[in-house]
Design a protein around this motif. Structure first.
Motif: not given
Length: 285
Positions: A137-156
Motif C-alpha cells: 500500500g501507500d508507503e507514506a501511510l505505512l510511515g504513520r503506522c511504523r510506531e505502533p507496529f514497532s511494539y510487536f514487529g522487529l522488521n517492517i
C-alpha cells in the motif's frame, strides 16, 4: 497523530501483538469471539469492544488479524459497519489475493485508508515483539503506522502496492513448509542410521544449511515438544493457496505439491491443531 487503536483478532499470534500494544500509551480496544483471550487482555487494562463494529468505531487505526474475514470484517456488526471515514485499516492476516482486493475496494467505498500487512512469525516472535511485517500500500501511510507496529514487529518491510505483500507472503509460506519437511526427513533419516537428533542439529548448525528454523524447530522436535506456535492446519491452508496461485500462473511446483500432500495427511490424522513441526510424526510411523 495516532492515539486510539481498535484490534480485532486475538488468536495465537494476535493476542500477543495486542498484549504488546497494551504496554504503550495508545488507547486500545480489543475484540475476539474467544472469551478467554478477551479476558486475558482485559487484565492488562485495555477496553473490550462488544463487537467488531463497536471496536472499529471512533478509532484512528484499526488492526484486523483473523483467519476468515467474512463475518468479522464484512458481516453485520463487522468492522466496515462501524469504521469511520479517514480511519486507517490494516489487515495483518494472511488471505488470498481476492480477499485483500475486496477489502481494499470496500475501504474506498467507506473512505477508509487501507494497508495490507501480513505478519510472519510464530507465537514466540509475537510475544517478544520480533515479528516481520510485510506491507502493501501507500508507503507514506505505512510511515504513520511504523510506531505502533514497532511494539510487536522487529522488521517492517514495504513490499509494494496492495496485494504485493500477500504475494510475497506466499513465497515465505512455500519455503517455510518445504524447509520443515526437509528438516523432518533429515532428522528421521539420521535417527534410522543411529544418530541422536542433537548431534544431527549440531552438524547442521555448523555449515551452509544452518537456519534459524532448523535450529529452533529441530530442538523442539528433539525434545518432543509440539506445542502450537504456528498451527499445522494454517500452514496446510497456505500451501493450498500457493498451489492455487501457481496454477493461475501456469507454473508447476512439484516439491510444493508433495509437501502440501504431507500436510494434508497430517491434518487428516488429527494433527491440525499441533505445531506445524508435527509433520515429523508422519515420517516416524
Amino acid at each position: 497523530m495516532l492515539k486510539k487503536i481498535g484490534f480485532v483478532g486475538l488468536g495465537t499470534v494476535g493476542v500477543h501483538m495486542a498484549a504488546n500494544l497494551a504496554k504503550s500509551d495508545y488507547q486500545l480496544t480489543v475484540f475476539d469471539q474467544d472469551a478467554k483471550a478477551v479476558a486475558e487482555l482485559a487484565t492488562l487494562g485495555v477496553k473490550v469492544g462488544e463487537s467488531p463494529m463497536a471496536t472499529a468505531k471512533g478509532q484512528d487505526l484499526v488492526i484486523v488479524i483473523v483467519p476468515d474475514s467474512d463475518f468479522l470484517v464484512f458481516g453485520q456488526d463487522g468492522v466496515f459497519e462501524g469504521i469511520d471515514p479517514g480511519t486507517i485499516l490494516v489487515d495483518m492476516g494472511t488471505h488470498c489475493i481476492e480477499t485483500i482486493q475486496r477489502m481494499a475496494q470496500e475501504a474506498v467505498k467507506h473512505r477508509v485508508m487501507f494497508l495490507e500487512a501480513p505478519v510472519w512469525g510464530s507465537k514466540e516472535h509475537a510475544a517478544n515483539g520480533l515479528l516481520t511485517i510485510l506491507a502493501g500500500g501507500d508507503e507514506a501511510l505505512l510511515g504513520r503506522c511504523r510506531e505502533p507496529f514497532s511494539y510487536f514487529g522487529l522488521n517492517i518491510i514495504h513490499i509494494g502496492k496492495v496485494g504485493d505483500a500477500t504475494r510475497m507472503k506466499l513465497i515465505v509460506n512455500l519455503l517455510q513448509a518445504e524447509m520443515m519437511q526437509s528438516l523432518s526427513e533429515g532428522l528421521v533419516f539420521g535417527e534410522k542410521m543411529g544418530f541422536k537428533p542433537d548431534k544431527i542439529l549440531e552438524v547442521l548448525d555448523s555449515g551452509g544449511v544452518a537456519s534459524p528454523l532448523f535450529h529452533s524447530k529441530g530442538r523442539s522436535i528433539a525434545r518432543g515438544d509440539f506445542s502450537r506456535n504456528l498451527a499445522l492446519k494454517y500452514v496446510h491452508l497456505q500451501m493450498l493457496r500457493v498451489l492455487e496461485t501457481a496454477e493461475k500462473l501456469g507454473l508447476e511446483l512439484p516439491a510444493a505439491k508433495t509437501v502440501s500432500g504431507i500436510f494434508a495427511q497430517a491434518v487428516a490424522d488429527g494433527r491440525g491443531e499441533e505445531d506445524f513441526s508435527a509433520i515429523v510424526k508422519l515420517l516416524r510411523k
